[in-house]
Design an enzyme around this catalytic site. Sequence first.
Site, PDB file in Angstrom:
ATOM      1  N   MET A 126      10.014   4.436   8.479  1.00 41.65           N
ATOM      2  CA  MET A 126      10.227   3.364   9.446  1.00 41.65           C
ATOM      3  C   MET A 126       9.747   2.013   8.954  1.00 41.65           C
ATOM      4  O   MET A 126      10.291   0.981   9.323  1.00 41.65           O
ATOM      5  CB  MET A 126       9.484   3.682  10.753  1.00 41.65           C
ATOM      6  N   ASP A 132       2.889  13.548  15.834  1.00 48.45           N
ATOM      7  CA  ASP A 132       3.220  13.525  14.406  1.00 48.45           C
ATOM      8  C   ASP A 132       1.967  13.798  13.572  1.00 48.45           C
ATOM      9  O   ASP A 132       1.696  13.096  12.604  1.00 48.45           O
ATOM     10  CB  ASP A 132       3.842  12.177  14.019  1.00 48.45           C
ATOM     11  N   ILE A 140       0.832  -1.201   0.000  1.00 44.47           N
ATOM     12  CA  ILE A 140       0.000   0.000   0.000  1.00 44.47           C
ATOM     13  C   ILE A 140       0.867   1.253   0.000  1.00 44.47           C
ATOM     14  O   ILE A 140       0.657   2.163  -0.795  1.00 44.47           O
ATOM     15  CB  ILE A 140      -0.927   0.008   1.230  1.00 44.47           C
ATOM     16  N   ALA A 141       1.852   1.301   0.906  1.00 46.39           N
ATOM     17  CA  ALA A 141       2.670   2.512   1.034  1.00 46.39           C
ATOM     18  C   ALA A 141       3.988   2.150   1.696  1.00 46.39           C
ATOM     19  O   ALA A 141       4.115   1.108   2.347  1.00 46.39           O
ATOM     20  CB  ALA A 141       1.943   3.583   1.840  1.00 46.39           C
ATOM     21  N   THR A 197       6.971  -0.346   5.960  1.00 47.31           N
ATOM     22  CA  THR A 197       6.169  -0.477   4.745  1.00 47.31           C
ATOM     23  C   THR A 197       4.825  -1.071   5.122  1.00 47.31           C
ATOM     24  O   THR A 197       4.750  -1.971   5.957  1.00 47.31           O
ATOM     25  CB  THR A 197       6.869  -1.384   3.716  1.00 47.31           C
ATOM     26  N   LYS A 231       1.716  -3.491   8.910  1.00 50.33           N
ATOM     27  CA  LYS A 231       2.833  -2.547   8.861  1.00 50.33           C
ATOM     28  C   LYS A 231       4.096  -3.286   9.297  1.00 50.33           C
ATOM     29  O   LYS A 231       4.162  -3.788  10.412  1.00 50.33           O
ATOM     30  CB  LYS A 231       2.532  -1.371   9.783  1.00 50.33           C
TER      31      LYS A 231
END
Length: 635
Positions: free
Chosen positions: A29, A141, A24-25, A31, A47
Site C-alpha cells: 500500500m 494483520d 526504509i521499506a 512506502t 508512510k
Amino acid sequence: MTTAPADPMIGRLVDGRYQVRSRIARGGMATVYLATDLRLERRVAIKVMHGHLADDNTFKTRFVQEARSAARLAHPNVVNVFDQGQDADMAYLVMEYLPGITLRELLKDYKKLTPEQTVDILDAVLSGLAAAHKAGIVHRDLKPENVLLADDGRIKLGDFGLARAATANTATGQALLGTIAYLSPELVTRGVADARSDIYALGIMMYEMLTGEQPYVGEAPMSIAYQHANDTVPTPSSKNPAVPHELDELVLWATARDPDERPADARVMLDRLREIEPVLRGGAPAAPTQSTTVLSPLADAPTAETRVLAPAGAPLVTTVEDDDSGEDAAALTRSVERRRRRGYWLLALVLLLTGLAAGTGWYFGAGPGALAEVPKTATMLPENATAVLEGAGFVVETDQRNDPVVPKGQVSGTSPEAGAQARKGSTVTLFVSLGPTILPVPDVIGKPEADARAALADFSVNETNAQQFSADVAAGTVIAVLDADGAAVAAEYPERGKLTLLVSVGPVPPVEGLPVAEAQATLTQAGLQVQLEDPVFDNEVPADHVKTATWTEDPMKPGSVVVLTPSKGPDLVDVPNVVGKNMAEAIDTLTAAGFEVSYELPDLFLPVATVKSQDPESGQAVRGSTIRLVGSLTL
C-alpha cells in the site's frame, strides 16, 4: 550498465514540515521513509501511499483508518502515530521512528527462538494488542513483519492499516485482507473478524517462533486457506521437542478453529501467559538488573600503624635536676600541658572546618545539591521520560495539561523547562498531554476571508484557500470551512487543528452568444480550462459564436473544464424553382432539398395541378424552412 532511477521522494519537504532523508521499506500500500520533523527537530518515519492507489477511495479510507486506529492507542508496546495529512495528491502518515529490525528479520537470522525469547516477545505483543482490544480495535494483520524490535530493547506492534472497530466484523464482499498464512478460519470461510481472529494469528506466530516454520504451507494461497479452515494446528513440540507442554497448550488454545474456544481477547491470553511464565523459566533466579563488583580485603595487607603526633611548635620538656626549682618545674609542666591540649583543639577545629568546606563543595559541585540540566523529554512516553529525569538526579512529579501539538498520552514538557539548570534532588513536574483543547468553531460562513481568518485564530488555517465558483456568494466570501479530511467542519474542533477555507471566486462568466475567441479568453482569465466541440448549425447564433457552454463539474472550481460548442450559423441551401412543374413533382423536389412545403389544393388534385407560383421563388433559404406553393388545375 544501468542504474535504478532515484526516488523522487528523497529530499522532498512534505507539507512544509517533514524533510525526507531515505527510504526504509516498501509495501503493497505504501512506502516508508526516514524523515526529519523540522518543527520538533526529531526523526520520524513517514508512510506515503503509493500514487496509483491515491484515487482509490477504498485504499485511501483504509490508509486514514490506520492513522485514526493507532492514534487512539497510547501504549509503550504500540508504535505511536504523530500526524496524518495530504500534500498535493499524496496521502501520508507520520509515525514514531524505531531503529532496529522486525521479528521477521530476527527469524530469518535465527530460524527459531528459545521458549524464553518467545515468551518475552509474546508478552510485549500481547500487552500492546490488549490495549487495542480494550479500545475496541481489531488489528486484522498480525504477522512477524508488523512486530518491531528496537535497538534499545523495546518491542512494539505496528501497521494498523487493516484495523477496524471490533463491532464492524462483517465482510463487504471485497477480497480477504491480511496475510494468508495468519488468517483465522472464520476469515477464510465467512469473511468476519473480531479480537479472537487476532489471537489466532498470534498463535500461528508463536508456532513459527518456536519451530522456525509456519504450520501450513502450500503452492497456492487457496491451499493454505483450506488448511486453516479444515485442519488443526499441530503442537510446536512435534517439530521441536524442546518446547514445554505449557506453550503447546497455549498455541492450541489460541489456534482453536472455533473462535468460542479461543481466549476472548489479548488480555485473557496475556494473563494466562504470565501465570505460566515462572514455570517456563524453570524457577531460575532472575538476572540482576545491574552488575555488582565486590572487592575482597587483601589477606596480606599490613595493619596500619597508629601514631600520635604532637602539635607543631610544642616545647620540648626536659628534666630539671635542680631540687630547689621543683615547684617551678611543676608549674612549667602544667603550662605545657595546657598549651598542648589547646593545640589539639585547634587542630581538630581546623580539620572540622576543612572537612565541612570540602563536603559543602562536593554537595554543591558534584553531589545531590549540584546544578544539572533538565533533559529534553517532550513526545516521550511518561514512563520513559520519568526514567530519564530520575537518571539525571531529579524527583519527578506528574501532571496533565492540554497541548495542541503533542498527541494525547505523550510528554508535552516539564517545569522547569528542558535545558534549564536545576538542583539535583529537586522536583521536576512532568506534564502529560491531554491532546489539544476542543474549542467551538466560530461561524464564519458568508464573511470576507480576512474576517474569517481573524475569527479562526485559535486554529491552524491553511494559507492556501480552496476555491469554488458561486452565483449566489460574492467573490472573496467564505462558502464553507473544511476539516483535515476535506469535510465540512463540525461545531467543535481541536485547538491548532488544520482547517481550510472554501472561498467563492464569484460566478462562472456567461459566454454563450459571445465570439469563440472572446469566450475562451474570458474563461481562461477566470482560471477555467476550455474544451472546444465541433461547430454545429444554428439559425439564431451567428457563425463562430458560442452556441452552448457546458460545465463538467457542479460546483465548478478553478481548473475545471468548460465545453464550448461553436455555431456554424444558419444552414442555408439553394431553393429549387418549380414554377410551371407538376404540383406533386414540385413537392417531391422541394422536400428532397430539405424544405417543408405548404399548399392549398386538396391532395386529390395534386397529380393534375401545375405550380403557378412559389415563395420564395429563388435564392437561398434555411434548411427546414417552409416554401409556399400556389397551384392551378391543368385543363
